[in-house]
Structure formats: C-alpha cells, structure tokens
Design an enzyme around this catalytic site. Structure first.
Site, short mmCIF file in Angstrom:
data_model
loop_
_atom_site.label_atom_id
_atom_site.label_comp_id
_atom_site.label_asym_id
_atom_site.label_seq_id
_atom_site.Cartn_x
_atom_site.Cartn_y
_atom_site.Cartn_z
N ASP A 284 4.45 35.47 38.20
CA ASP A 284 5.57 34.69 38.73
C ASP A 284 6.82 35.57 38.88
OD1 ASP A 284 7.15 32.43 39.36
OD2 ASP A 284 7.70 32.16 37.24
N ASP B 80 10.59 34.19 39.50
CA ASP B 80 11.79 33.65 38.87
C ASP B 80 11.55 33.33 37.40
OD1 ASP B 80 12.87 33.77 41.37
OD2 ASP B 80 12.37 31.69 41.86
#
Lengths: 172, 172
Positions: free
Chosen positions: A7, A9
């Site tokens: 991922d 963010d």
C-alpha cells in the site's frame, strides 16, 4: 517468487505527517499524535476531506522512514507491486505515479496499480494499514501501525510499527 | 456473484478508429482495416507511439459499439471491474477515469483499476484483446477480436467479434 502487494498511503507515504502539517497551517497548532489515536482521518482532522482532494496533496507526501531501502532490498527476492486505492481521488492518479517515479525510481510502471477496491488483487503477502483491505485478502497480511488502527486488535494480521520490522520479517 | 475483469482499449474504447483518424490527419489517407490485419499498432501506424502518448488521445476515444448497453446489463448479474493497463501512459490515467465517468456513469471509482501487468488481477472471467493479458489469467477468457490479434489462433481463449456476442454468451 512470492508476490507482495504494498500500500502507498500510510505505509510508503507518510500522509499523517502531511495532514498534521495542513491542520497546523489552518488551525495554528500541531496536534500531538497521542490526541488522534484510534480516530479516523476525518475524525482527527475536520478538513481532511478537503486536504486529500486538493491539488498537490499526494505529490507532497513525505516518504515513510526506511521504506525505500527495505522495498529496494525486498525487490531482489520478491515480485513487488505497489497497490494504491487511488481512484477515489482522480487528481491523485498522476501525482502518485510522479511521486513513485521520484522517490522509488526502481519501481517500474508495470508494478503500479491504482484501484478502488483491493479485492481484485491477488498476491502472497499484503502490507497495508487498513483492515478493510487486509480482512478480505487471502494471503499473509501485515498491518502497518497507524493512528487510525492503533486501538483495534490486529486479529489474524501481523502488526508492525516500522519498515525496519518488515525487513526483519521478510528478509533473511 | 462471478467477477468479470474488462479491458478498456480495444474492448470498450475503440482506439483503432482513433489511430486511423490520427494517421489520416497526418498522412492524408485512411488505411483500410484489411491493410493492418495481423499488424501491431506500431507496425500499422508509424506514429502510433507519438499518438498514444499525446494529451487527449484516450479522452477522445469513441465508445465500442454495444459495450455500454451490454456492460450495464452484465452489472446486474456480475461483479464488474474495468482493468486498464494505463500506467505505461501517465497522462492517460486521469483521462481514462474521466472517459469512464462520461460514457459509463454506472461504473464507480471502486470498480476501476489502472495498472501495468494484469497478472496481479484475480477474477472469474477476463475480456481482453491482448494474448499477453489472457494467457497468464487463471479464469475463463474471452478474446475480443482486433486487427492485431486476427491472424493468431485463439487457443484456449474464446474469440468474439462484438459486444452483442459477449451478451449472448454471458447473459441468459
């Protein structure tokens, strides 16, 4: 070769630091991280929605400490994909790709995925800070600690607090 | 509910029509489709690389005949994801999302995937015009006929020539 879906963010990009900056700019004081423990971004920052939809927000995110070094080493032993739930923020698509090109030049366009729901992703390992992405994932899961997930039990997910810790788990 | 991953370029977006337009603009004559049978886009159009990297190219693509109607009906019975190999063309990311919002307003941001390699995608059915995307896919595959794939045997993939044909296969 095992595949890892990483991922952006809250895992590679330190979005909380940026939210704290924007909040300080607008409200004149910097929230201590203790104060936002267990809160969602929208609960912690009244103007969060405005910030994440604003031009330049994702482009300016600081790189999470240690992420570049560890991901570069992981890439020697794993197939790496960067998977970001980005289509909610149309203006972020190009910014996120530019950000990756600048800070992670060893990640090619072939390895980037900008999507909405991550249930479409197949990999062996997922590293993410959101339960909604990890819970439906079929492989091994690593929960990256963030203020918004701190008060929840990790359940079947393995909680880590830093990229150094991820390196110790995934690298020999 | 079965999940279908649907490609954009050459399946939902009639990119060949657009390449023929651009080529005609630059070279003064429209190539008959017979002439580009079996050729890759770069073989068929000397300036293809310049066209697909130019601003506005993907935003202006015509909608493939019948795609909107059939996909809207498919969505009542299948989980639909639009999966486009878009990160090779950074300028296309926002254009593709805007194009989808305009022409396929029933497709939400949650259902959009802009990626590089499609090996990261898990679904039951994939509809695509590229062997490189269909060959490694584990589920059922539908090959959408396009000039560049016309001379190859479909192999294990099911070849279709129109969205009406897809409707007849996937809808009761």
């Amino acid at each position: 070769m095992k595949r890892i879906a990483i991922d952006m963010d809250g895992v590679m990009a330190d979005v909380v630091e940026l939210l704290l900056d924007y909040h300080e700019r607008d409200f004149g004081h910097r929230k201590p991280i203790e104060e936002i423990k267990g809160l969602s971004e929208r609960e912690a920052f009244p103007k969060a929605k405005e910030y994440v939809h604003s031009k330049g927000f994702f482009r300016n995110a600081p790189v999470m400490e240690g992420s570049r070094e560890v991901i570069e080493r992981l890439q020697q032993q794993y197939e790496i994909f960067i998977v970001s739930a980005a289509t909610e923020f149309p203006q972020s698509l190009q910014e996120k790709q530019e950000w990756l090109n600048e800070h992670f030049p060893f990640i090619s366009w072939q390895q980037m995925v900008f999507c909405g729901l991550k249930t479409i992703i197949t990999a062996d390992i997922m590293i993410d800070d959101r339960f909604r992405n990890l819970d439906p994932f079929k492989g091994d899961t690593i929960l990256f600690s963030q203020h918004h997930n701190l008060l929840k039990e990790p359940g079947r997910h393995r909680r880590v607090h830093s990229w150094a810790e991820i390196g110790r788990i995934l690298l020999p």
